[in-house]
Design a protein around this motif. Structure first.
Motif, mmCIF file in Angstrom:
data_model
loop_
_atom_site.group_PDB
_atom_site.id
_atom_site.type_symbol
_atom_site.label_atom_id
_atom_site.label_comp_id
_atom_site.label_asym_id
_atom_site.label_seq_id
_atom_site.Cartn_x
_atom_site.Cartn_y
_atom_site.Cartn_z
ATOM 1 N N ASN A 119 -15.782 -35.237 18.431
ATOM 2 C CA ASN A 119 -14.530 -34.932 19.121
ATOM 3 C C ASN A 119 -13.622 -34.061 18.253
ATOM 4 O O ASN A 119 -13.037 -33.088 18.734
ATOM 5 C CB ASN A 119 -13.812 -36.232 19.493
ATOM 6 C CG ASN A 119 -12.582 -35.977 20.344
ATOM 7 O OD1 ASN A 119 -12.639 -35.210 21.307
ATOM 8 N ND2 ASN A 119 -11.462 -36.596 19.986
ATOM 9 N N ILE A 120 -13.515 -34.379 16.971
ATOM 10 C CA ILE A 120 -12.683 -33.580 16.063
ATOM 11 C C ILE A 120 -13.263 -32.184 15.906
ATOM 12 O O ILE A 120 -12.532 -31.186 15.944
ATOM 13 C CB ILE A 120 -12.563 -34.277 14.690
ATOM 14 C CG1 ILE A 120 -11.773 -35.580 14.826
ATOM 15 C CG2 ILE A 120 -11.897 -33.348 13.674
ATOM 16 C CD1 ILE A 120 -11.658 -36.369 13.540
ATOM 17 N N ARG A 121 -14.577 -32.090 15.731
ATOM 18 C CA ARG A 121 -15.201 -30.769 15.573
ATOM 19 C C ARG A 121 -14.984 -29.908 16.808
ATOM 20 O O ARG A 121 -14.742 -28.708 16.706
ATOM 21 C CB ARG A 121 -16.693 -30.941 15.298
ATOM 22 C CG ARG A 121 -17.023 -31.325 13.867
ATOM 23 C CD ARG A 121 -18.518 -31.420 13.660
ATOM 24 N NE ARG A 121 -19.061 -32.610 14.294
ATOM 25 C CZ ARG A 121 -20.354 -32.835 14.475
ATOM 26 N NH1 ARG A 121 -21.251 -31.922 14.120
ATOM 27 N NH2 ARG A 121 -20.772 -33.954 15.025
ATOM 28 N N PRO A 139 -12.200 -23.971 18.122
ATOM 29 C CA PRO A 139 -11.512 -22.735 18.550
ATOM 30 C C PRO A 139 -10.637 -22.116 17.463
ATOM 31 O O PRO A 139 -10.286 -20.931 17.557
ATOM 32 C CB PRO A 139 -10.664 -23.202 19.740
ATOM 33 C CG PRO A 139 -11.333 -24.436 20.237
ATOM 34 C CD PRO A 139 -11.861 -25.103 19.006
ATOM 35 N N LEU A 140 -10.290 -22.890 16.425
ATOM 36 C CA LEU A 140 -9.414 -22.384 15.376
ATOM 37 C C LEU A 140 -10.175 -21.609 14.298
ATOM 38 O O LEU A 140 -9.561 -20.884 13.521
ATOM 39 C CB LEU A 140 -8.668 -23.544 14.706
ATOM 40 C CG LEU A 140 -7.805 -24.428 15.621
ATOM 41 C CD1 LEU A 140 -7.204 -25.570 14.820
ATOM 42 C CD2 LEU A 140 -6.717 -23.603 16.282
ATOM 43 N N LEU A 164 -4.900 -17.254 9.007
ATOM 44 C CA LEU A 164 -3.844 -18.222 8.725
ATOM 45 C C LEU A 164 -3.605 -18.342 7.224
ATOM 46 O O LEU A 164 -2.451 -18.370 6.762
ATOM 47 C CB LEU A 164 -4.218 -19.586 9.306
ATOM 48 C CG LEU A 164 -3.246 -20.734 9.018
ATOM 49 C CD1 LEU A 164 -1.889 -20.440 9.647
ATOM 50 C CD2 LEU A 164 -3.813 -22.059 9.531
ATOM 51 N N VAL A 165 -4.686 -18.389 6.461
ATOM 52 C CA VAL A 165 -4.564 -18.478 5.000
ATOM 53 C C VAL A 165 -3.861 -17.246 4.447
ATOM 54 O O VAL A 165 -2.966 -17.347 3.590
ATOM 55 C CB VAL A 165 -5.953 -18.639 4.358
ATOM 56 C CG1 VAL A 165 -5.872 -18.482 2.829
ATOM 57 C CG2 VAL A 165 -6.541 -19.996 4.704
ATOM 58 N N ILE A 166 -4.244 -16.070 4.947
ATOM 59 C CA ILE A 166 -3.613 -14.824 4.490
ATOM 60 C C ILE A 166 -2.125 -14.840 4.803
ATOM 61 O O ILE A 166 -1.291 -14.483 3.956
ATOM 62 C CB ILE A 166 -4.288 -13.605 5.151
ATOM 63 C CG1 ILE A 166 -5.741 -13.479 4.671
ATOM 64 C CG2 ILE A 166 -3.523 -12.323 4.827
ATOM 65 C CD1 ILE A 166 -6.535 -12.421 5.410
ATOM 66 N N ALA A 167 -1.777 -15.269 6.016
ATOM 67 C CA ALA A 167 -0.375 -15.304 6.422
ATOM 68 C C ALA A 167 0.428 -16.260 5.542
ATOM 69 O O ALA A 167 1.558 -15.950 5.125
ATOM 70 C CB ALA A 167 -0.269 -15.709 7.888
ATOM 71 N N ILE A 168 -0.147 -17.423 5.243
ATOM 72 C CA ILE A 168 0.561 -18.407 4.421
ATOM 73 C C ILE A 168 0.759 -17.896 3.004
ATOM 74 O O ILE A 168 1.803 -18.121 2.376
ATOM 75 C CB ILE A 168 -0.203 -19.749 4.422
ATOM 76 C CG1 ILE A 168 -0.148 -20.372 5.816
ATOM 77 C CG2 ILE A 168 0.370 -20.706 3.382
ATOM 78 C CD1 ILE A 168 -0.956 -21.646 5.947
ATOM 79 N N LEU A 169 -0.232 -17.160 2.492
ATOM 80 C CA LEU A 169 -0.123 -16.633 1.132
ATOM 81 C C LEU A 169 0.949 -15.552 1.020
ATOM 82 O O LEU A 169 1.383 -15.225 -0.088
ATOM 83 C CB LEU A 169 -1.479 -16.080 0.662
ATOM 84 C CG LEU A 169 -2.519 -17.117 0.256
ATOM 85 C CD1 LEU A 169 -3.844 -16.439 -0.072
ATOM 86 C CD2 LEU A 169 -2.032 -17.947 -0.920
#
Length: 266
Positions: free
Chosen positions: A198-200, A205-206, A213-218
């Motif tokens: 269920n979690i997977r 979709p993410l 997301l990682v690039i944006a946060i950095l």
């Protein structure tokens, strides 16, 4: 053995990869000897070529581990030849990481080899396949930093020291980012087999947006500062100081002409 199901041609090292290795060797020699009139050009070519070599080895480690874990389709896809042109997403795996190195000196993780996970049985095998790539970056970092933590820098030209320090920074950042448990990165791939279905299903979709997301946060100054504080601490533990990585990055980005504070070889 599993490798018996792959043709010899599927495992022959690509001339493209050998050419990149040759460029690394020649420009490394030019950096060491000061052969180039502009040392920054030699450092740029040396670090870029060596960085691409490490990216190829990163993806090869994923592919080779997958092959021995049961995905016999790996050979036919060309992943075992170390040819970066065979990757599913050459833009993400080679071009984008090189651009980010040129822009800001960060070892951006990529995603390239397509593994048929349904062929592989056992959660540990799936985790090991994901871990194989960043562990290659760790090994590459150990090799780059060995002259520093072994105190074996006597006779090593300053330019070459700086180039190795910057290359080590790239490998450490790539390993650290890859180990993040973010969907789409290897760190998440390591824990995914142990999560509930269920979690997977909810997280799946993410995955295409995890790296973005990682690039944006950095880009957030506070987060970027903490991240590079961690990187600097790791490098200091390996006897590489901030001045060496600073000079290595400035030499690499020779077009900025900011090397006046670095004591480099003639």
């Amino acid at each position: 053995m599993t490798t018996a199901t792959t043709r010899h041609s599927d495992r022959r090292i690509s001339p493209v990869f050998l050419g990149i290795v040759a460029v690394t060797a020649v420009t490394g020699w030019a950096t060491w000897t000061g052969f180039a009139e502009q040392p920054g050009v030699a450092v740029f070519l040396f670090v870029t070529a060596a960085w691409i070599v490490s990216l190829c080895l990163h993806e090869y480690a994923h592919a080779r581990t997958a092959l021995h874990s049961g995905d016999i389709s790996i050979g036919a896809k060309g992943y075992l030849t170390l040819n970066p042109l065979k990757y599913t997403h050459a833009l993400l795996s080679i071009v984008l990481p090189v651009i980010f190195v040129m822009m800001g000196g960060i070892g951006l993780p990529g995603g390239a080899v397509w593994i048929e996970r349904n062929r592989i049985q056992g959660r540990w095998k799936h985790s090991l396949i994901s871990a194989a790539g960043p562990l290659t970056n760790v090994l590459f970092a150990v090799v780059c930093t060995a002259p520093f933590w072994l105190d074996a820098l006597d006779g090593v030209p300053a330019d070459f020291q700086f180039a190795l320090a910057f290359l080590a920074l790239l490998q450490v950042t790539a390993a650290l980012l890859n180990f993040l448990p973010v969907p789409g990165l290897d760190g998440y791939g390591m824990i995914e087999p142990w999560l509930s279905h269920n979690i997977r299903r909810q997280v799946e979709p993410l995955a295409p947006f995890g790296l973005l997301l990682v690039i944006a946060i950095l880009w957030i100054p506070a987060v970027n500062g903490v991240f590079f504080d961690v990187i600097d601490a790791l490098l200091r533990s390996l006897n590489i100081d901030e001045f060496q990585t600073y000079c290595g990055q400035n030499l690499y980005r020779f077009w900025t002409d900011t090397n006046q504070y670095c004591s480099v070889s003639p």
